[in-house]
Motif scaffolding. Structure first.
Motif, PDB file in Angstrom:
ATOM      1  N   MET A 139       0.797  -1.223  -0.054  1.00 28.45           N
ATOM      2  CA  MET A 139      -0.158  -0.013   0.051  1.00 28.45           C
ATOM      3  C   MET A 139       0.762   1.159  -0.077  1.00 28.45           C
ATOM      4  O   MET A 139       0.888   2.152   0.849  1.00 28.45           O
ATOM      5  CB  MET A 139      -1.003   0.077   1.270  1.00 28.45           C
ATOM      6  CG  MET A 139      -1.819   1.344   1.052  1.00 28.45           C
ATOM      7  SD  MET A 139      -3.191   1.172   2.737  1.00 28.45           S
ATOM      8  CE  MET A 139      -4.144  -0.380   2.369  1.00 28.45           C
ATOM      9  N   PRO A 160      -4.033  -2.857  -2.094  1.00 24.91           N
ATOM     10  CA  PRO A 160      -4.006  -4.495  -2.035  1.00 24.91           C
ATOM     11  C   PRO A 160      -5.340  -4.673  -2.100  1.00 24.91           C
ATOM     12  O   PRO A 160      -6.300  -4.042  -1.652  1.00 24.91           O
ATOM     13  CB  PRO A 160      -3.531  -4.823  -0.505  1.00 24.91           C
ATOM     14  CG  PRO A 160      -3.739  -3.480   0.231  1.00 24.91           C
ATOM     15  CD  PRO A 160      -3.737  -2.397  -0.850  1.00 24.91           C
ATOM     16  N   PHE A 185      -5.778  -7.528   3.323  1.00 32.56           N
ATOM     17  CA  PHE A 185      -5.133  -6.945   4.324  1.00 32.56           C
ATOM     18  C   PHE A 185      -4.074  -7.782   5.092  1.00 32.56           C
ATOM     19  O   PHE A 185      -3.477  -7.562   6.007  1.00 32.56           O
ATOM     20  CB  PHE A 185      -5.703  -6.188   5.335  1.00 32.56           C
ATOM     21  CG  PHE A 185      -6.486  -4.818   4.470  1.00 32.56           C
ATOM     22  CD1 PHE A 185      -5.649  -4.020   4.002  1.00 32.56           C
ATOM     23  CD2 PHE A 185      -7.623  -4.771   4.327  1.00 32.56           C
ATOM     24  CE1 PHE A 185      -6.338  -2.769   3.154  1.00 32.56           C
ATOM     25  CE2 PHE A 185      -8.332  -3.798   3.690  1.00 32.56           C
ATOM     26  CZ  PHE A 185      -7.653  -2.695   3.216  1.00 32.56           C
ATOM     27  N   LEU A 245       0.515  -6.829   4.857  1.00 30.97           N
ATOM     28  CA  LEU A 245       0.641  -5.731   4.404  1.00 30.97           C
ATOM     29  C   LEU A 245       1.725  -5.079   4.320  1.00 30.97           C
ATOM     30  O   LEU A 245       2.257  -4.875   5.471  1.00 30.97           O
ATOM     31  CB  LEU A 245      -0.489  -4.879   4.935  1.00 30.97           C
ATOM     32  CG  LEU A 245      -0.914  -3.508   4.461  1.00 30.97           C
ATOM     33  CD1 LEU A 245      -1.636  -3.642   3.207  1.00 30.97           C
ATOM     34  CD2 LEU A 245      -1.779  -2.780   5.693  1.00 30.97           C
ATOM     35  N   VAL A 260       3.362  -1.203   4.204  1.00 31.46           N
ATOM     36  CA  VAL A 260       2.844   0.097   4.082  1.00 31.46           C
ATOM     37  C   VAL A 260       3.527   1.171   4.363  1.00 31.46           C
ATOM     38  O   VAL A 260       4.124   0.697   5.386  1.00 31.46           O
ATOM     39  CB  VAL A 260       1.274   0.212   4.640  1.00 31.46           C
ATOM     40  CG1 VAL A 260       1.279  -0.063   6.294  1.00 31.46           C
ATOM     41  CG2 VAL A 260       0.387   1.389   4.625  1.00 31.46           C
ATOM     42  N   LEU A 307      -7.268   2.068   8.108  1.00 25.86           N
ATOM     43  CA  LEU A 307      -7.137   0.824   8.456  1.00 25.86           C
ATOM     44  C   LEU A 307      -7.534   0.092   9.574  1.00 25.86           C
ATOM     45  O   LEU A 307      -7.938  -0.904   9.587  1.00 25.86           O
ATOM     46  CB  LEU A 307      -5.488   0.144   8.017  1.00 25.86           C
ATOM     47  CG  LEU A 307      -5.046   0.540   6.659  1.00 25.86           C
ATOM     48  CD1 LEU A 307      -3.606   0.178   6.622  1.00 25.86           C
ATOM     49  CD2 LEU A 307      -5.913  -0.682   5.732  1.00 25.86           C
ATOM     50  N   TYR A 310      -2.894  -8.229  13.223  1.00 26.76           N
ATOM     51  CA  TYR A 310      -1.675  -8.621  12.819  1.00 26.76           C
ATOM     52  C   TYR A 310      -0.828  -9.385  14.187  1.00 26.76           C
ATOM     53  O   TYR A 310      -0.882  -8.665  15.282  1.00 26.76           O
ATOM     54  CB  TYR A 310      -0.886  -7.357  12.454  1.00 26.76           C
ATOM     55  CG  TYR A 310      -1.370  -6.691  11.207  1.00 26.76           C
ATOM     56  CD1 TYR A 310      -1.439  -7.399  10.006  1.00 26.76           C
ATOM     57  CD2 TYR A 310      -2.319  -5.564  11.129  1.00 26.76           C
ATOM     58  CE1 TYR A 310      -2.008  -6.945   8.758  1.00 26.76           C
ATOM     59  CE2 TYR A 310      -2.842  -5.237   9.801  1.00 26.76           C
ATOM     60  CZ  TYR A 310      -2.552  -5.757   8.725  1.00 26.76           C
ATOM     61  OH  TYR A 310      -3.179  -5.183   7.636  1.00 26.76           O
TER      62      TYR A 310
END
Length: 125
Positions: A1, A7, A10, A13, A15, A25, A34
């Protein structure tokens, strides 16, 4: 991203902090979404632009990478890791071990009068 790329998912990712802050997000992911978050150039993490990411997400592993953990403003990045350092190698040792390229600094002289500039010394904590 990054650079306008978006994307489809997610789950994994990559970013930039600028893209993270411009996309909502946190609206589409939970704090534990995550398991593993890696932040390069972690010395910037004390800046306001990183606060939403660091305060919202609660990963199982937070890995901060930086070659320059000491900040000019004196703020500590170690607080994000309860003062623990997993591995440390300093700049000169990394260059000696051929992990980084050597560099050269060049000073340029000019006629700008800096005598009225206030110098401030920060204490590292």
């Amino acid at each position: 991203m990054v650079g306008g790329l978006k994307p489809d998912y997610f789950d994994h990712l990559f970013v930039s902090i600028q893209s993270f802050n411009s996309k909502d997000l946190t609206e589409v992911t939970s704090p534990d979404f995550y398991d593993y978050i890696v932040i390069d150039e972690f010395h910037h993490a004390a800046a306001p632009s990183y606060q939403e990411l660091l305060e919202y997400y609660k990963p199982k592993v937070l890995l901060g990478l930086t070659a320059t953990p000491e900040r000019a403003d004196g703020r500590s990045i170690y607080t994000y890791f309860q003062g623990r350092v997993a591995a440390e190698i300093r700049l000169w040792e990394a260059i000696e071990r051929k992990l980084l390229s050597p560099f050269h600094y060049f000073g340029v002289t000019d006629n700008v009068d800096l005598s009225q500039v206030q110098w401030v010394v920060w204490e590292l904590r």
